[in-house]
Write a protein that holds these residues in place. Structure first.
Motif, PDB file in Angstrom:
ATOM      1  N   GLY A 220       1.627  48.684  26.270  1.00 21.04           N
ATOM      2  CA  GLY A 220       1.890  48.138  24.944  1.00 21.04           C
ATOM      3  C   GLY A 220       3.342  47.782  24.699  1.00 21.04           C
ATOM      4  N   LYS A 221       4.211  48.044  25.678  1.00 16.21           N
ATOM      5  CA  LYS A 221       5.641  47.804  25.505  1.00 16.21           C
ATOM      6  C   LYS A 221       6.079  46.558  26.277  1.00 16.21           C
ATOM      7  CE  LYS A 221       6.483  52.797  25.077  1.00 16.21           C
ATOM      8  NZ  LYS A 221       7.187  53.971  25.652  1.00 16.21           N
ATOM      9  N   VAL A 222       7.346  46.201  26.086  1.00 22.58           N
ATOM     10  CA  VAL A 222       7.951  45.084  26.802  1.00 22.58           C
ATOM     11  C   VAL A 222       9.140  45.613  27.592  1.00 22.58           C
ATOM     12  CG1 VAL A 222       9.150  42.882  26.587  1.00 22.58           C
ATOM     13  CG2 VAL A 222       7.225  43.396  25.072  1.00 22.58           C
ATOM     14  N   PHE A 223       9.228  45.206  28.854  1.00 19.36           N
ATOM     15  CA  PHE A 223      10.307  45.674  29.719  1.00 19.36           C
ATOM     16  C   PHE A 223      11.046  44.498  30.337  1.00 19.36           C
ATOM     17  CE2 PHE A 223       7.258  49.106  29.518  1.00 19.36           C
ATOM     18  CZ  PHE A 223       8.068  50.217  29.319  1.00 19.36           C
ATOM     19  N   ALA A 224      12.344  44.651  30.465  1.00 16.98           N
ATOM     20  CA  ALA A 224      13.173  43.640  31.111  1.00 16.98           C
ATOM     21  C   ALA A 224      13.150  43.834  32.622  1.00 16.98           C
ATOM     22  CB  ALA A 224      14.595  43.713  30.589  1.00 16.98           C
ATOM     23  N   TRP A 225      13.726  42.873  33.314  1.00 18.22           N
ATOM     24  CA  TRP A 225      13.751  42.862  34.776  1.00 18.22           C
ATOM     25  C   TRP A 225      14.384  44.099  35.381  1.00 18.22           C
ATOM     26  CZ3 TRP A 225      18.558  43.207  36.954  1.00 18.22           C
ATOM     27  CH2 TRP A 225      19.640  42.944  36.109  1.00 18.22           C
ATOM     28  N   ASP A 226      15.274  44.759  34.622  1.00 15.18           N
ATOM     29  CA  ASP A 226      15.947  45.949  35.130  1.00 15.18           C
ATOM     30  C   ASP A 226      15.247  47.238  34.729  1.00 15.18           C
ATOM     31  OD1 ASP A 226      16.486  45.881  32.448  1.00 15.18           O
ATOM     32  OD2 ASP A 226      18.676  46.011  32.647  1.00 15.18           O
ATOM     33  N   GLY A 227      14.077  47.127  34.124  1.00 15.56           N
ATOM     34  CA  GLY A 227      13.321  48.309  33.735  1.00 15.56           C
ATOM     35  C   GLY A 227      13.608  48.818  32.340  1.00 15.56           C
ATOM     36  N   ALA A 228      14.609  48.231  31.668  1.00 16.29           N
ATOM     37  CA  ALA A 228      14.943  48.670  30.307  1.00 16.29           C
ATOM     38  C   ALA A 228      13.915  48.152  29.326  1.00 16.29           C
ATOM     39  CB  ALA A 228      16.341  48.183  29.924  1.00 16.29           C
ATOM     40  N   GLU A 229      13.555  48.993  28.357  1.00 16.89           N
ATOM     41  CA  GLU A 229      12.603  48.564  27.340  1.00 16.89           C
ATOM     42  C   GLU A 229      13.250  47.596  26.371  1.00 16.89           C
ATOM     43  OE1 GLU A 229       9.677  50.436  23.862  1.00 16.89           O
ATOM     44  OE2 GLU A 229      10.622  51.771  25.323  1.00 16.89           O
ATOM     45  N   VAL A 230      12.537  46.517  26.043  1.00 20.45           N
ATOM     46  CA  VAL A 230      13.008  45.524  25.083  1.00 20.45           C
ATOM     47  C   VAL A 230      12.420  45.882  23.724  1.00 20.45           C
ATOM     48  CG1 VAL A 230      13.019  43.094  24.456  1.00 20.45           C
ATOM     49  CG2 VAL A 230      13.142  43.762  26.864  1.00 20.45           C
ATOM     50  N   PRO A 231      13.240  45.986  22.669  1.00 21.49           N
ATOM     51  CA  PRO A 231      12.699  46.360  21.353  1.00 21.49           C
ATOM     52  C   PRO A 231      11.763  45.303  20.811  1.00 21.49           C
ATOM     53  CG  PRO A 231      14.983  45.636  21.167  1.00 21.49           C
ATOM     54  CD  PRO A 231      14.706  45.752  22.624  1.00 21.49           C
TER      55      PRO A 231
END
Length: 232
Positions: A220-231
């Motif tokens: 249910g979340k969104v993650f960037a290419w570096d693994g960090a969660e995008v708000p």
């Protein structure tokens, strides 16, 4: 992950590199690639639900998919570019962006998620964008792209909730690939800082690394290419 992998948008820069990386990795029994430009039974047009359904029927005849990856997106097309101001809004162009960036992936989910196993780890991932984050929007502009990707992020969240009821180990996520050297980003690459423009093959490996690290609570979340969660 055994079973089948499915790549939607397999003829694009990221999609093609992602499919190739999956084949090279050898973790799946079969890798299916579909795209609008493909012919025959590999043709899939996100704006035509019948072609999405036909692709799903083909996949259903083999091993169950445990990874579905949507590598599609629309930022500019023909004379249409991202809107810089309110006066640039055009209903037809807004609808076109939502058709590709939001409705299309939702239709893929409608037809492909039911094919995934009801037990065990499965991943359904769609390319989204950091500019689709409402909390992160500080510059404005790009109305249609921002809004359609924000809507996709909500679709992902809602799909994750429903899918968790069917399979508690399922993972449904959005992935932000960063700025990748593809036709989508090409008109805007002049604004990218050195070292932050990724070749498609590098982007594919980075996204695969993120997928490999995902767990059920990440759904249910969104993650960037570096693994960090995008708000959101």
């Amino acid at each position: 992950m055994a079973g089948a992998a499915v790549v939607i948008g397999a003829s694009g820069g990221i999609g093609a590199a992602f499919a190739e990386a999956l084949v090279d990795e050898g973790a799946f029994d079969i890798v299916h690639g579909f795209s609008r430009s493909a012919s025959g039974d590999r043709h899939l047009d996100l704006t035509d639900e019948s072609s999405v359904a036909a692709a799903a029927t083909l996949v259903a005849n083999g091993p169950a998919p445990t990874l579905v990856f949507i590598a599609t997106g629309l930022l500019h097309e023909g004379d249409h570019a991202p809107e810089k101001a309110l006066g640039d809004l055009e209903p037809a162009w807004l609808a076109r962006q939502f058709a590709i960036n939001t409705i299309g992936p939702a239709l893929v989910a409608k037809h492909f998620l039911p094919l995934t196993p009801k037990t065990g780890r499965t991943v359904f991932a769609a390319l989204t964008a950091r500019v689709g984050s409402i909390a992160d929007n500080r510059l404005g502009g790009w109305y249609g792209y921002r809004a359609s990707k924000a809507a996709l992020n909500m679709m992902i969240r809602t799909l994750a909730i429903e899918e968790r009821r069917r399979n508690s180990s399922s993972i449904v996520v959005g992935l932000h690939p960063g700025t990748v050297d593809t036709a989508l980003s090409r008109p805007f690459q002049g604004n990218v800082t050195p070292g932050n423009l990724f070749a498609p093959d590098r982007a594919a490996v980075q996204l695969l690394d993120v997928i490999d690290g995902l767990r059920a609570p990440d759904s249910g979340k969104v993650f960037a290419w570096d693994g960090a969660e995008v708000p959101a």
